[in-house]
Write a protein that holds these residues in place. Structure first.
Motif, PDB file in Angstrom:
ATOM      1  N   ASN A  75     -40.270  15.352   0.563  1.00  0.00           N
ATOM      2  CA  ASN A  75     -39.793  16.667   0.111  1.00  0.00           C
ATOM      3  C   ASN A  75     -40.803  17.335  -0.816  1.00  0.00           C
ATOM      4  O   ASN A  75     -40.443  18.135  -1.671  1.00  0.00           O
ATOM      5  N   ASP A  76     -42.098  16.999  -0.637  1.00  0.00           N
ATOM      6  CA  ASP A  76     -43.127  17.536  -1.532  1.00  0.00           C
ATOM      7  C   ASP A  76     -43.340  19.039  -1.389  1.00  0.00           C
ATOM      8  O   ASP A  76     -44.031  19.652  -2.199  1.00  0.00           O
ATOM      9  N   ASP A  77     -42.749  19.648  -0.347  1.00  0.00           N
ATOM     10  CA  ASP A  77     -42.870  21.103  -0.186  1.00  0.00           C
ATOM     11  C   ASP A  77     -41.501  21.757   0.008  1.00  0.00           C
ATOM     12  O   ASP A  77     -41.407  22.890   0.491  1.00  0.00           O
ATOM     13  N   PRO A 113     -33.267  16.485  -0.914  1.00  0.00           N
ATOM     14  CA  PRO A 113     -33.216  17.350  -2.102  1.00  0.00           C
ATOM     15  C   PRO A 113     -34.486  18.165  -2.267  1.00  0.00           C
ATOM     16  O   PRO A 113     -35.535  17.854  -1.682  1.00  0.00           O
ATOM     17  N   ALA A 114     -34.399  19.190  -3.070  1.00  0.00           N
ATOM     18  CA  ALA A 114     -35.592  19.961  -3.439  1.00  0.00           C
ATOM     19  C   ALA A 114     -36.509  19.082  -4.272  1.00  0.00           C
ATOM     20  O   ALA A 114     -36.065  18.163  -4.957  1.00  0.00           O
ATOM     21  N   LYS A 115     -37.803  19.353  -4.228  1.00  0.00           N
ATOM     22  CA  LYS A 115     -38.776  18.504  -4.929  1.00  0.00           C
ATOM     23  C   LYS A 115     -38.576  18.536  -6.442  1.00  0.00           C
ATOM     24  O   LYS A 115     -38.955  17.596  -7.143  1.00  0.00           O
ATOM     25  N   THR A 116     -37.949  19.602  -6.953  1.00  0.00           N
ATOM     26  CA  THR A 116     -37.718  19.684  -8.397  1.00  0.00           C
ATOM     27  C   THR A 116     -36.535  18.831  -8.847  1.00  0.00           C
ATOM     28  O   THR A 116     -36.382  18.557 -10.033  1.00  0.00           O
ATOM     29  N   ASP A 117     -35.693  18.417  -7.899  1.00  0.00           N
ATOM     30  CA  ASP A 117     -34.537  17.582  -8.234  1.00  0.00           C
ATOM     31  C   ASP A 117     -34.913  16.105  -8.271  1.00  0.00           C
ATOM     32  O   ASP A 117     -34.526  15.374  -9.183  1.00  0.00           O
ATOM     33  N   SER A 118     -35.641  15.648  -7.275  1.00  0.00           N
ATOM     34  CA  SER A 118     -36.118  14.268  -7.222  1.00  0.00           C
ATOM     35  C   SER A 118     -37.191  14.185  -6.146  1.00  0.00           C
ATOM     36  O   SER A 118     -37.258  15.027  -5.249  1.00  0.00           O
ATOM     37  N   VAL A 119     -38.038  13.167  -6.253  1.00  0.00           N
ATOM     38  CA  VAL A 119     -39.118  12.969  -5.286  1.00  0.00           C
ATOM     39  C   VAL A 119     -38.713  11.864  -4.320  1.00  0.00           C
ATOM     40  O   VAL A 119     -38.309  10.783  -4.738  1.00  0.00           O
ATOM     41  N   PHE A 197     -45.349   8.240 -11.655  1.00  0.00           N
ATOM     42  CA  PHE A 197     -44.880   9.399 -10.893  1.00  0.00           C
ATOM     43  C   PHE A 197     -45.443   9.318  -9.475  1.00  0.00           C
ATOM     44  O   PHE A 197     -46.644   9.528  -9.264  1.00  0.00           O
ATOM     45  N   PRO A 198     -44.606   8.999  -8.474  1.00  0.00           N
ATOM     46  CA  PRO A 198     -45.094   8.848  -7.102  1.00  0.00           C
ATOM     47  C   PRO A 198     -45.680  10.133  -6.534  1.00  0.00           C
ATOM     48  O   PRO A 198     -46.488  10.077  -5.610  1.00  0.00           O
ATOM     49  N   GLY A 199     -45.274  11.283  -7.086  1.00  0.00           N
ATOM     50  CA  GLY A 199     -45.747  12.554  -6.545  1.00  0.00           C
ATOM     51  C   GLY A 199     -47.252  12.700  -6.565  1.00  0.00           C
ATOM     52  O   GLY A 199     -47.848  13.256  -5.652  1.00  0.00           O
ATOM     53  N   ASN A 200     -47.910  12.208  -7.629  1.00  0.00           N
ATOM     54  CA  ASN A 200     -49.376  12.274  -7.699  1.00  0.00           C
ATOM     55  C   ASN A 200     -50.008  10.914  -7.937  1.00  0.00           C
ATOM     56  O   ASN A 200     -51.196  10.800  -8.190  1.00  0.00           O
ATOM     57  N   LYS A 201     -49.140   9.842  -7.911  1.00  0.00           N
ATOM     58  CA  LYS A 201     -49.608   8.464  -8.038  1.00  0.00           C
ATOM     59  C   LYS A 201     -50.322   8.228  -9.377  1.00  0.00           C
ATOM     60  O   LYS A 201     -51.343   7.550  -9.439  1.00  0.00           O
ATOM     61  N   LYS A 202     -49.758   8.769 -10.460  1.00  0.00           N
ATOM     62  CA  LYS A 202     -50.345   8.596 -11.789  1.00  0.00           C
ATOM     63  C   LYS A 202     -49.302   8.062 -12.764  1.00  0.00           C
ATOM     64  O   LYS A 202     -48.102   8.207 -12.558  1.00  0.00           O
TER      65      LYS A 202
END
Length: 334
Positions: A75-77, A113-119, A197-202
């Motif tokens: 859901n990254d987009d 879900p939307a990306k702002t709710d959860s990844v 944070f899995p979204g950017n792997k940091k």
């Protein structure tokens, strides 16, 4: 009503490829949230009822005329959540947008879900019929796909010569970092804890405790990437270098008994006129040295350490108020 299978156009495409002994050429995969209405035959679908986004193909496994495609849902987009009901797999034919080859419409839909709710990121395996020729995926490189530990072990760690598991790699990363206390999204965060944070792997460290849901890192979290830490270390090194620069006062024609102010001194000449030297250095070949002075209460308590260029070290001290320096004592390093 639920449906999974080849569309009518997909079946026609497969028959043509079989007759000509050609491989099936997969073009793209789409997902949507459309529902089949009463009287509608899903085999006649040529496109999704309600398209939401394209998804990526992670891998394919084929044996004879059966293939398993693994698609990846993220859901990254996604800016507005929806229920995943439709999956459409397209093949490359004479039309510009391709032919809807395989179609799925589920009654029990999963919410995205939307990306702002959860990844989120997960895989779905889809098995279907193809020809005996090795199927291809047009313009597929695997770029921007996320891989799980099982896939990493199967395709990179084991096949790449590394005999360990993805868990061991994960453990090494966490070990190098120091710790990992959880992953985003968070229901709360503890100050000083480290979160991934899995979204950017940091990884991020929490600067202020958070008693709320946190989906993505914000200003209350500080990134802990190697690049950021490297910049901090470089700044620290520069600061340390500035603080450790020494100013050496040149001395000549002086009595060492009079030097009771803290500082760093040097006599850089062999024939300097210096009084108060240790007897072993009181000659023209022994008067080049460094002198370090530590002093308290205006010299009432003072220590001198002398480092001769001849490789000898001496020290002496004023150990009481209104006293004179004691005798030089040679320091033996061995």
């Amino acid at each position: 009503m639920a449906f999974r299978g080849l569309t009518k156009k997909g079946a026609d495409y497969l028959a043509t490829r079989l007759a000509n002994e050609l491989a099936v050429e997969f073009l793209k995969v789409e997902i949507g949230d459309g529902a089949i209405i009463s009287g509608q035959n899903p085999k006649n679908q040529t496109s999704l009822i309600s398209y939401k986004k394209d998804v990526r193909i992670l891998k394919k496994e084929q044996k004879n005329n059966a293939i398993n495609l693994t698609i990846q849902i993220t859901n990254d987009d996604i800016t507005q959540g929806f229920y995943l009901k439709e999956i459409g797999i397209y093949v490359n034919d004479s039309t510009s947008n391709g032919c809807l080859y395989w179609y799925c419409n589920e009654d029990n839909a999963q919410y995205i879900p939307a990306k702002t709710d959860s990844v989120i990121a997960f895989e779905i395996d889809i098995r279907m019929e193809v020809t005996n020729s090795d199927a291809t995926i047009i313009n597929w490189s695997g770029k921007n796909t996320w891989i799980n530990k099982e896939y990493l072990e199967e395709n990179y760690t084991q096949n790449g010569g590394y005999k360990g598991t993805a868990l061991e790699i994960d453990d090494r990363v966490v070990s190098a970092l120091g710790k990992e206390d959880g992953k985003f999204p968070l229901t709360e965060a503890v100050k000083g804890n480290v979160y991934y944070f899995p979204g950017n792997k940091k990884f991020y460290i929490c600067k202020e405790a958070q008693n709320r849901r946190v989906s993505v890192p914000d200003g209350n979290f500080e990134e802990l990437s190697i690049w950021e830490n490297r910049k901090r270390l470089e700044n620290l090194y520069i600061t340390k270098e500035e603080k450790t620069k020494l100013t050496l006062s040149q001395i000549n024609n002086v009595n060492l008994n009079s030097i009771t102010e803290s500082g760093f001194y040097t006599s850089s000449g062999w024939s300097n006129n210096i009084v108060g030297l240790p007897a072993e250095l009181n000659h023209n070949e022994g008067r080049a040295f460094y002198l370090v002075v530590f002093s308290l209460e205006n010299g009432a308590y003072c220590q001198q350490v002398l480092y001769s260029f001849k490789g000898l070290i001496f020290c002496r001290a004023i150990s009481g108020a209104n006293s004179a320096f004691g005798q030089w004592k040679k320091i033996n390093l061995i």
